[in-house]
Design a protein around this motif. Structure first.
Motif, PDB file in Angstrom:
ATOM      1  N   LEU A  93      81.190  -6.306 -47.590  1.00 56.69           N
ATOM      2  CA  LEU A  93      79.741  -6.123 -47.727  1.00 56.69           C
ATOM      3  C   LEU A  93      79.100  -5.769 -46.397  1.00 56.69           C
ATOM      4  CD1 LEU A  93      78.709  -8.971 -50.193  1.00 56.69           C
ATOM      5  CD2 LEU A  93      78.609  -6.522 -50.582  1.00 56.69           C
ATOM      6  N   LYS A  94      79.425  -6.536 -45.384  1.00 58.31           N
ATOM      7  CA  LYS A  94      78.813  -6.311 -44.067  1.00 58.31           C
ATOM      8  C   LYS A  94      79.245  -4.975 -43.468  1.00 58.31           C
ATOM      9  CE  LYS A  94      78.224  -9.745 -41.220  1.00 58.31           C
ATOM     10  NZ  LYS A  94      78.449 -10.833 -40.270  1.00 58.31           N
ATOM     11  N   SER A  95      80.541  -4.687 -43.495  1.00 59.68           N
ATOM     12  CA  SER A  95      81.019  -3.441 -42.886  1.00 59.68           C
ATOM     13  C   SER A  95      80.521  -2.215 -43.651  1.00 59.68           C
ATOM     14  CB  SER A  95      82.547  -3.435 -42.797  1.00 59.68           C
ATOM     15  OG  SER A  95      83.135  -3.514 -44.078  1.00 59.68           O
ATOM     16  N   SER A  96      80.458  -2.307 -44.969  1.00 57.05           N
ATOM     17  CA  SER A  96      79.988  -1.174 -45.759  1.00 57.05           C
ATOM     18  C   SER A  96      78.489  -0.966 -45.597  1.00 57.05           C
ATOM     19  CB  SER A  96      80.326  -1.388 -47.233  1.00 57.05           C
ATOM     20  OG  SER A  96      81.720  -1.415 -47.396  1.00 57.05           O
ATOM     21  N   TYR A  97      77.738  -2.067 -45.514  1.00 54.06           N
ATOM     22  CA  TYR A  97      76.301  -1.946 -45.292  1.00 54.06           C
ATOM     23  C   TYR A  97      76.042  -1.242 -43.954  1.00 54.06           C
ATOM     24  CZ  TYR A  97      71.412  -2.959 -44.562  1.00 54.06           C
ATOM     25  OH  TYR A  97      70.067  -2.825 -44.307  1.00 54.06           O
ATOM     26  N   LEU A  98      76.785  -1.619 -42.943  1.00 48.01           N
ATOM     27  CA  LEU A  98      76.642  -0.980 -41.635  1.00 48.01           C
ATOM     28  C   LEU A  98      76.980   0.509 -41.723  1.00 48.01           C
ATOM     29  CD1 LEU A  98      76.109  -1.177 -38.595  1.00 48.01           C
ATOM     30  CD2 LEU A  98      78.509  -1.815 -38.316  1.00 48.01           C
ATOM     31  N   PHE A  99      78.088   0.840 -42.386  1.00 48.36           N
ATOM     32  CA  PHE A  99      78.500   2.232 -42.542  1.00 48.36           C
ATOM     33  C   PHE A  99      77.422   3.051 -43.249  1.00 48.36           C
ATOM     34  CE2 PHE A  99      80.434   5.337 -45.502  1.00 48.36           C
ATOM     35  CZ  PHE A  99      80.848   6.268 -44.573  1.00 48.36           C
ATOM     36  N   VAL A 100      76.921   2.535 -44.372  1.00 51.69           N
ATOM     37  CA  VAL A 100      75.919   3.266 -45.152  1.00 51.69           C
ATOM     38  C   VAL A 100      74.607   3.371 -44.371  1.00 51.69           C
ATOM     39  CG1 VAL A 100      74.537   3.218 -47.266  1.00 51.69           C
ATOM     40  CG2 VAL A 100      76.982   2.748 -47.371  1.00 51.69           C
ATOM     41  N   SER A 101      74.217   2.309 -43.679  1.00 52.22           N
ATOM     42  CA  SER A 101      72.980   2.350 -42.882  1.00 52.22           C
ATOM     43  C   SER A 101      73.068   3.408 -41.788  1.00 52.22           C
ATOM     44  CB  SER A 101      72.704   0.981 -42.256  1.00 52.22           C
ATOM     45  OG  SER A 101      72.457   0.035 -43.260  1.00 52.22           O
ATOM     46  N   LEU A 102      74.206   3.490 -41.119  1.00 53.41           N
ATOM     47  CA  LEU A 102      74.387   4.514 -40.088  1.00 53.41           C
ATOM     48  C   LEU A 102      74.382   5.914 -40.690  1.00 53.41           C
ATOM     49  CD1 LEU A 102      77.056   2.787 -37.816  1.00 53.41           C
ATOM     50  CD2 LEU A 102      74.625   3.148 -37.316  1.00 53.41           C
ATOM     51  N   LEU A 103      74.992   6.054 -41.863  1.00 50.01           N
ATOM     52  CA  LEU A 103      74.997   7.348 -42.532  1.00 50.01           C
ATOM     53  C   LEU A 103      73.577   7.777 -42.895  1.00 50.01           C
ATOM     54  CD1 LEU A 103      76.563   9.721 -43.700  1.00 50.01           C
ATOM     55  CD2 LEU A 103      77.000   8.349 -45.740  1.00 50.01           C
ATOM     56  N   VAL A 104      72.772   6.840 -43.413  1.00 49.15           N
ATOM     57  CA  VAL A 104      71.386   7.156 -43.772  1.00 49.15           C
ATOM     58  C   VAL A 104      70.580   7.529 -42.525  1.00 49.15           C
ATOM     59  CG1 VAL A 104      69.220   6.178 -44.657  1.00 49.15           C
ATOM     60  CG2 VAL A 104      71.359   5.856 -45.922  1.00 49.15           C
ATOM     61  N   LEU A 105      70.767   6.795 -41.437  1.00 48.81           N
ATOM     62  CA  LEU A 105      70.064   7.145 -40.190  1.00 48.81           C
ATOM     63  C   LEU A 105      70.431   8.551 -39.724  1.00 48.81           C
ATOM     64  CD1 LEU A 105      70.252   3.814 -38.155  1.00 48.81           C
ATOM     65  CD2 LEU A 105      68.211   4.889 -39.138  1.00 48.81           C
ATOM     66  N   ASP A 106      71.719   8.882 -39.817  1.00 47.08           N
ATOM     67  CA  ASP A 106      72.164  10.224 -39.430  1.00 47.08           C
ATOM     68  C   ASP A 106      71.557  11.283 -40.350  1.00 47.08           C
ATOM     69  OD1 ASP A 106      73.866  12.072 -37.870  1.00 47.08           O
ATOM     70  OD2 ASP A 106      74.901  12.322 -39.801  1.00 47.08           O
ATOM     71  N   LEU A 107      71.508  11.000 -41.646  1.00 49.57           N
ATOM     72  CA  LEU A 107      70.901  11.941 -42.586  1.00 49.57           C
ATOM     73  C   LEU A 107      69.427  12.162 -42.271  1.00 49.57           C
ATOM     74  CD1 LEU A 107      72.527  10.751 -45.930  1.00 49.57           C
ATOM     75  CD2 LEU A 107      72.942  12.918 -44.759  1.00 49.57           C
TER      76      LEU A 107
END
Length: 132
Positions: A93-107
């Protein structure tokens, strides 16, 4: 036939919309597993992103046990909860949330650069607002 380089696609609206679709699917995977009382994905023993991430971290013995329990989720709410607990314990949960949050910021960054306007960046923010 028009060809576009990978870098150009990455920085295009098509690339952004494609990755936004990926983010949407990831959210759907997590919502189905952790928020629905009966998970359709677990009920069909589908290897979604959170399951694959947790599976990747497991030893071979743990993988065998996990696969057996995952097969039981087709008919058992209790087995679905066992899988949920294993996923939570894996840290997915924590690692995936971080991954998705970074992806959204990049988008957001890429969309703002492409649009070159605050209005377009604000519109993109509204599109992904369900993210938080």
């Amino acid at each position: 036939y028009f060809q576009i380089s990978r870098a150009d696609f990455h920085e295009s609206w098509d690339g952004i919309i494609t990755e936004l679709g990926v983010v949407s699917q990831l959210y759907n995977d997590f919502h189905d597993i952790f928020n629905a009382s009966w998970s359709v994905d677990l009920g069909n023993a589908i290897y979604t992103y959170p399951i694959i991430c947790a599976y990747h971290k497991m030893s071979n013995d743990a993988r065998c046990d996990f696969e057996l329990e995952l097969q039981r989720t087709k008919n058992s709410l209790e087995s679905q909860q066992v899988i949920r607990n294993k996923l939570k314990a894996s840290g997915v949960l924590k690692s995936s949330y971080l991954f998705v949050s970074l992806l959204v910021l990049d988008l957001k960054r890429r969309a703002a650069r492409l649009a070159q306007t605050k209005e377009a960046a604000t519109l993109f923010d509204k599109i992904v607002q369900w993210h938080s």
